[in-house]
Motif scaffolding. Structure first.
Motif, PDB file in Angstrom:
ATOM      1  N   ALA A  58       0.835  -1.205   0.000  1.00 26.34           N
ATOM      2  CA  ALA A  58       0.000   0.000   0.000  1.00 26.34           C
ATOM      3  C   ALA A  58       0.869   1.255   0.000  1.00 26.34           C
ATOM      4  N   PHE A  59       1.894   1.255   0.841  1.00 24.14           N
ATOM      5  CA  PHE A  59       2.794   2.407   0.914  1.00 24.14           C
ATOM      6  C   PHE A  59       3.498   2.628  -0.432  1.00 24.14           C
ATOM      7  N   GLY A  60       3.974   1.536  -1.049  1.00 22.91           N
ATOM      8  CA  GLY A  60       4.665   1.650  -2.334  1.00 22.91           C
ATOM      9  C   GLY A  60       3.766   2.197  -3.426  1.00 22.91           C
ATOM     10  N   ALA A  61       2.525   1.726  -3.458  1.00 26.02           N
ATOM     11  CA  ALA A  61       1.589   2.178  -4.493  1.00 26.02           C
ATOM     12  C   ALA A  61       1.249   3.654  -4.330  1.00 26.02           C
ATOM     13  N   ILE A  62       0.995   4.064  -3.072  1.00 25.08           N
ATOM     14  CA  ILE A  62       0.644   5.470  -2.830  1.00 25.08           C
ATOM     15  C   ILE A  62       1.852   6.376  -3.075  1.00 25.08           C
ATOM     16  N   LEU A  63       3.062   5.906  -2.710  1.00 25.48           N
ATOM     17  CA  LEU A  63       4.277   6.688  -2.955  1.00 25.48           C
ATOM     18  C   LEU A  63       4.493   6.892  -4.454  1.00 25.48           C
ATOM     19  N   THR A  64       4.265   5.833  -5.222  1.00 28.98           N
ATOM     20  CA  THR A  64       4.403   5.936  -6.675  1.00 28.98           C
ATOM     21  C   THR A  64       3.421   6.958  -7.239  1.00 28.98           C
ATOM     22  N   ALA A  65       2.179   6.913  -6.758  1.00 28.73           N
ATOM     23  CA  ALA A  65       1.172   7.866  -7.223  1.00 28.73           C
ATOM     24  C   ALA A  65       1.549   9.298  -6.827  1.00 28.73           C
ATOM     25  N   ALA A  66       2.099   9.452  -5.607  1.00 25.08           N
ATOM     26  CA  ALA A  66       2.491  10.786  -5.139  1.00 25.08           C
ATOM     27  C   ALA A  66       3.639  11.352  -5.979  1.00 25.08           C
ATOM     28  N   LEU A  67       4.605  10.500  -6.315  1.00 26.36           N
ATOM     29  CA  LEU A  67       5.725  10.944  -7.146  1.00 26.36           C
ATOM     30  C   LEU A  67       5.256  11.309  -8.547  1.00 26.36           C
ATOM     31  N   PHE A  68       4.341  10.511  -9.073  1.00 34.68           N
ATOM     32  CA  PHE A  68       3.775  10.794 -10.395  1.00 34.68           C
ATOM     33  C   PHE A  68       3.080  12.149 -10.395  1.00 34.68           C
ATOM     34  N   LEU A  69       2.251  12.379  -9.384  1.00 36.84           N
ATOM     35  CA  LEU A  69       1.523  13.643  -9.292  1.00 36.84           C
ATOM     36  C   LEU A  69       2.474  14.818  -9.063  1.00 36.84           C
ATOM     37  N   SER A  70       3.552  14.593  -8.316  1.00 39.27           N
ATOM     38  CA  SER A  70       4.540  15.647  -8.099  1.00 39.27           C
ATOM     39  C   SER A  70       5.177  16.072  -9.422  1.00 39.27           C
ATOM     40  N   GLY A  71       5.487  15.079 -10.271  1.00 41.64           N
ATOM     41  CA  GLY A  71       6.043  15.397 -11.583  1.00 41.64           C
ATOM     42  C   GLY A  71       5.087  16.221 -12.418  1.00 41.64           C
ATOM     43  N   VAL A  72       3.798  15.867 -12.363  1.00 42.56           N
ATOM     44  CA  VAL A  72       2.782  16.618 -13.110  1.00 42.56           C
ATOM     45  C   VAL A  72       2.714  18.060 -12.619  1.00 42.56           C
ATOM     46  N   ILE A  73       2.630  18.234 -11.305  1.00 40.85           N
ATOM     47  CA  ILE A  73       2.475  19.578 -10.721  1.00 40.85           C
ATOM     48  C   ILE A  73       3.680  20.452 -11.029  1.00 40.85           C
ATOM     49  N   LEU A  74       4.878  19.930 -10.794  1.00 41.70           N
ATOM     50  CA  LEU A  74       6.078  20.734 -11.002  1.00 41.70           C
ATOM     51  C   LEU A  74       6.265  21.118 -12.464  1.00 41.70           C
TER      52      LEU A  74
END
Length: 669
Positions: A58-74
């Motif tokens: 669960a932590f790995g999946a959410i971390l991956t999603a957070a990193l993906f979204l961070s790339g989009v935002i930045l």
């Protein structure tokens, strides 16, 4: 297990995918994306502190999603940060980014915009602008960090619109430049020095002082230009011929100050400090890292040398801590840090070339080198050069084909001859800088650098002129480039691996590439169109009939814009020289297309559906002789002509110069 050894692999990949996906998220507001981030952070923290299992899915999946979204935002925020300017004369205040660069008819000045005065109101703006100024100006004395106030009409940087051309607009926007402008002496309101300069500005000034020191110690002309390019990355002094020779010989990378330069210098310093052992090893590593960053400072803190210095710093720090540092993890860590600072850097061609080259060297160099063993010292060193050059070129081959439509066939020979000379130039140039206070010693190192630069330039020129030195006018699309990189990596891994592996995976990778290329050809074969290219040289029109491109040329050579299109799409080119044959009538796709460089006869125009006019004089046609489309090529002299034609014609006009390449679908015959 792979993520444990290379943790930045699971960080960098989803982050990069987010940056790439940001182009699909332009319409989504930053506030909405930040809100989504909050909803991701909360479960991320909960899963981390509540689930104690090592394999926390669960932590790995959410971390991956957070990193993906961070790339989009930045990435979205980076593109939106550039201000939008009106195309009218306005007053600006900016900071000079680099020394003025001399062009054929003007000086090019890069400056970062700070303020704009609109209706007497001072407003802060973001972004940079390229200024072109006449040569008879005192602005040639400008230095990085200087403040300049000027009036100009900002013009948006645009692509030419040609098929499969390099996206110059996006390339410049990723570096902060969206506009350019022209200024004369009377447009300058004020210029002067600031109260203080940034570290980067001081580094650029120091780099210029080093070049002046080279010149004072005897380096001149082409030798100075080549030495400045190899030791400091300053390529503006090089002529087009020198750049062409290095490109054809396959050694252009020695001018892009990056991994090669940082590696040569760090290895040199680390080896000459061999006596610092045991507890003194910390000093050896410290001086090596300090030298790397001093070298980065002398090059003006360019992004390429900073990423190389960052990677080698990680490697040396790992040695200091007596830890086995995975070089691939260090490579990804440096790429991640730089992409956080500027998310769009991952689209920079120099970034892609350098990182893919180092990636292949890390993965395959050692195994490739071990395939042959030479007891002779000289043969062993030559084999090392061949090994590192081969795997690096294998990795960059797809990118080179996609970006430059060229591949050197003599890169192994060129690298064996030039890279050792480049190492001598780098080391002697660096030693000249640190011994500058001792004049006669610095003069000796500059002399060595000067003579070696001459030899490197001479050998490069001769090798580049060898028959079949490079493969010209060949190219691939971006998806094909990505697939070819993957296929080459899998194939090299299969060949060099000691363990027996199935041949299915390499074959599948190349099969996917073949299917992609075949699909492109099949789809292209069903499309016919008229193309009038936006060229810098002579005009050229093309009739694409399936996978055949008929080019109607108005000059001796086919312009590069048409060659790039045909190379990437794999089109069979047939050239028709229409000089002295105009007006020239073409029947294609159910339409009559007339090419003319002078006033065409009214009867000829009446029979034409499309007129491609390449003349310099204004074109006026009667109401009874107006075709569906009139295309004016880049040969027309300017906006005065454009306005005159517009007054005579309302619909169907296309100005290549301002509107870009003209393309029209044609019926299949």
């Amino acid at each position: 297990m792979l993520f444990k050894e290379i943790p930045f692999l699971r960080i960098f990949i989803p982050y990069c995918l987010g940056i790439a996906a940001s182009f699909c998220a332009e319409g989504i507001g930053i506030k909405i994306m930040l809100l989504l981030s909050v909803f991701l952070i909360i479960p991320l923290l909960i899963s981390y502190f509540t689930i104690k299992s090592y394999n926390n899915t669960a932590f790995g999946a959410i971390l991956t999603a957070a990193l993906f979204l961070s790339g989009v935002i930045l990435a979205v925020n980076e593109r939106r940060s550039l201000s939008t300017l009106e195309q009218k004369e306005q007053l600006f205040c900016s900071v000079v980014l680099d020394f003025p660069e001399e062009k054929e008819n003007s000086f090019l000045i890069k400056s970062k915009l700070k303020y704009i005065w609109s209706d007497s109101v001072k407003k802060r703006i973001e972004g940079s602008i390229i200024l072109y100024h006449s040569k008879n100006s005192q602005l040639t004395k400008l230095m990085p960090g200087d403040i300049i106030m000027f009036r100009t009409t900002p013009l948006e940087i645009r692509n030419k619109g040609n098929p499969y051309e390099f996206d110059y607009r996006f390339y410049m926007e990723s570096k902060g430049f969206r506009y350019y402008g022209f200024i004369q002496k009377d447009d300058i309101i004020y210029y002067g020095s600031p109260s203080r300069r940034t570290l980067r500005e001081k580094a650029l000034i120091f780099r210029e002082q080093i070049i002046n020191m080279y010149q004072e110690k005897g380096a001149r002309g082409k030798r100075l230009a080549l030495a400045a390019a190899i030791t400091l990355g300053e390529k503006s002094m090089l002529g087009d011929d020198e750049k062409e020779h290095f490109s054809r010989a396959g050694v252009m990378h020695i001018m892009a100050v990056s991994g090669l330069h940082a590696g040569v210098l760090s290895l040199f310093i680390f080896n000459i400090l061999f006596f610092l052992k045991g507890k003194l090893k910390i000093l050896r590593v410290f001086f090596t890292i300090a030298t790397l960053w001093f070298f980065a400072f002398t090059t003006g803190l360019s992004p390429s040398v900073m990423r190389a210095s960052l990677m080698f710093s990680f490697l040396h720090t790992g040695q200091l801590l007596n830890r086995k540092i995975n070089p691939l993890n260090s490579l990804l860590a440096s790429a991640f840090i730089l992409s956080v600072i500027n998310p769009l850097v991952i689209f920079d061609p120099a970034f892609q070339l350098s990182y893919v080259a180092v990636f292949f060297i890390i993965l395959f160099y050692r195994d490739f080198y071990n395939t042959l063993i030479f007891n002779n010292f000289m043969f062993d060193k030559i084999w090392q050069l061949i090994s590192v050059s081969f795997v690096a070129q294998a990795g960059t081959l797809p990118l080179t084909l996609a970006m430059f439509n060229r591949f050197s066939l003599i890169f192994l020979l060129s690298n064996i001859l030039i890279v050792p000379l480049a190492a001598v130039i780098i080391i002697s140039g660096f030693l000249a800088v640190i011994t500058a206070p001792v004049g006669f010693v610095a003069s000796i190192f500059v002399t060595v650098m000067d003579r070696t630069s001459f030899l490197a330039g001479y050998l490069t020129e001769k090798t580049s002129m060898l028959p079949f030195s490079s493969l010209e006018n060949t190219g691939i699309t971006v998806p094909e480039s990505i697939l070819l990189i993957i296929a080459l990596a899998i194939f090299l891994n299969y060949l060099l691996s000691e363990k027996k592996k199935s041949v299915v995976l390499p074959l599948a990778a190349f099969l996917a590439l073949i299917v992609t290329v075949t699909t492109k050809k099949v789809i292209s074969g069903f499309k016919n169109e008229l193309i009038v290219y936006n060229t810098q040289s002579v005009p050229v029109a093309g009739i694409k009939n399936g996978n055949t491109l008929n080019l109607f040329c108005m000059g001796e050579k086919v312009p590069g814009e048409a060659l790039r299109h045909s190379a990437i799409m794999g089109l069979h080119v047939k050239t028709i020289d229409v000089r002295g044959k105009m007006p020239f009538l073409i029947r294609a796709g159910g339409k009559n297309i007339l090419i003319s460089d002078s006033y065409p006869a009214e009867n000829a125009v009446k029979k034409s559906d499309i007129v491609i006019y390449t003349g310099l004089r204004p074109l006026f046609l009667s109401e009874s002789a107006k075709p569906d489309n009139i295309i004016l090529t880049s040969a027309y002299p300017g906006r005065v002509f454009e306005n005159k034609v517009r007054n005579n014609r309302v619909n169907g006009l296309w100005f290549i110069k301002s509107q870009g390449c003209f393309r029209m679908k044609l019926k299949r015959e």
